[in-house]
Design an enzyme around this catalytic site. Structure first.
Site, PDB file in Angstrom:
ATOM      1  N   CYS A  91       0.833  -1.207   0.000  1.00 12.44           N
ATOM      2  CA  CYS A  91       0.000   0.000   0.000  1.00 12.44           C
ATOM      3  C   CYS A  91       0.866   1.254   0.000  1.00 12.44           C
ATOM      4  O   CYS A  91       0.564   2.233  -0.691  1.00 12.44           O
ATOM      5  CB  CYS A  91      -0.932  -0.010   1.214  1.00 12.44           C
ATOM      6  SG  CYS A  91      -2.116   1.356   1.245  1.00 12.44           S
ATOM      7  N   CYS A 184      -6.105  -2.639   7.482  1.00 15.85           N
ATOM      8  CA  CYS A 184      -7.313  -1.809   7.491  1.00 15.85           C
ATOM      9  C   CYS A 184      -8.571  -2.525   7.014  1.00 15.85           C
ATOM     10  O   CYS A 184      -9.676  -2.186   7.443  1.00 15.85           O
ATOM     11  CB  CYS A 184      -7.084  -0.532   6.685  1.00 15.85           C
ATOM     12  SG  CYS A 184      -6.846  -0.805   4.909  1.00 15.85           S
TER      13      CYS A 184
END
Length: 340
Positions: A91, A184
């Site tokens: 990410c 997340c």
């Protein structure tokens, strides 16, 4: 100078905004909506409070499609292939320091900033002052040419200092906010995510180094290299560790602890901050692992072989290998194979 600051609604990005303003920058906050499972409303509500308290404007960009393709799908496919993914590093590489930097021009900003704990001199990244919070390992994939665009306000601070600053500027609710330690898009555990895409609950066999069946397991996706629990052996053995995963055959290969030790690591997707084909470095094969001295030799523009001076243990394919010269990050790559 206008700075585009990645904001999440947490104390780190909040104090980063304050420190940048104190240094004389004009701060523009940017919140990227990355995954649909995240409580964006709650995050944006906190950002709204921070923006009013500290005094900066902020904007919202939806990058859910890009996140789905680059991170979420990569995560699922890695487990399908028997790898151990590192979605936070991916990410950082693809989204937080990839797509994010594309918004600099849109918001008329000259540089970008985030609340990561790392230091940057424009040519290299360095471990943060707070070694327990240091995130340099996860940032090896930032392009060298982008370092000059980046500011990391928290690199010279200890986490406790950041909390004190937050209290000083009356951001106590953010300073005492529980820090997220999880990925997340995982609400419960990663297996629940995988079950949305394939069935990980497929019992298989456990074999020794010679291929002899000595036990059973509940599904290869539950395991990673170095694990020594969660599978059943037919008879008493000294502790056995996962030393290999054959996803196609749904087989775990186990061995003694010594079998986990490897001296050669094969990498792909290598990113370097030095212009060298071969160099000595301290090698980190996991975030919390002790560094081991070794030599990095580039095979091509993006592939390398790392030869360690001594064995490193529990090296999993799909994870990150980073190179250091003391605190200086020299680069890193994705582990594609190991050898004794």
């Amino acid at each position: 100078m206008r700075i585009l600051l990645g904001v999440s609604g947490g104390v780190d990005s909040g104090v980063s905004a304050y420190l940048l303003k104190e240094a004389g920058f004009e701060v523009v906050g940017l919140y990227m909506k990355m995954h649909k499972g995240v409580n964006h409303k709650a995050n944006i509500k906190r950002i709204e409070k921070l923006s009013k308290k500290i005094g900066f404007e902020y904007f919202i960009e939806d990058v859910e499609k890009e996140f789905e393709k680059e991170i979420y799908e990569y995560f699922v496919k890695s487990y399908q292939d028997g790898l151990t993914p590192n979605p936070c590093t991916m990410c950082n590489q693809k989204i937080k320091f990839g797509i994010f930097l594309n918004f600099l021009e849109k918001y008329n900003c000259q540089k970008a900033a985030t609340g990561h704990y790392v230091r940057n001199d424009g040519e290299f990244l360095y471990k943060a002052k707070d070694k327990k919070k240091d995130q340099s390992y996860f940032l090896f994939g930032i392009k060298k040419e982008d370092l000059k665009k980046l500011i990391f306000p928290l690199g010279e601070y200890e986490k406790e200092e950041i909390k004190k600053i937050a209290q000083k500027i009356e951001l106590e609710e953010f300073a005492n906010q529980k820090e997220s330690q999880d990925i997340c898009f995982i609400d419960t555990n990663y297996i629940d995510v995988l079950k949305l895409h394939f069935n990980p609950d497929k019992p298989g066999k456990v074999v020794d180094k010679k291929g002899k069946k000595i036990g059973t397991h509940k599904g290869y996706a539950y395991y990673t290299v170095g694990q020594r629990k969660g599978f059943r052996l037919f008879k008493s053995h000294k502790p056995q560790y996962v030393i290999g995963i054959d996803a196609k055959s749904n087989v775990l290969i186990v061995g003694d602890k010594e079998d986990l030790g490897k001296t050669q690591i094969f990498l792909k997707g290598v990113n370097l901050f030095v212009d060298k084909k071969i160099f000595e470095a301290k090698i980190k094969v996991r975030y919390r692992a002790e560094e081991v001295r070794g030599i990095v030799k580039m095979e091509s523009k993006s592939k390398a072989i790392v030869r360690l001076n001594e064995k490193a243990f529990g090296i999993a394919k799909g994870q990150v290998c980073a190179f250091y010269d003391n605190d200086k990050l020299l680069g890193g790559g994705w582990i594609r194979g190991v050898r004794n």
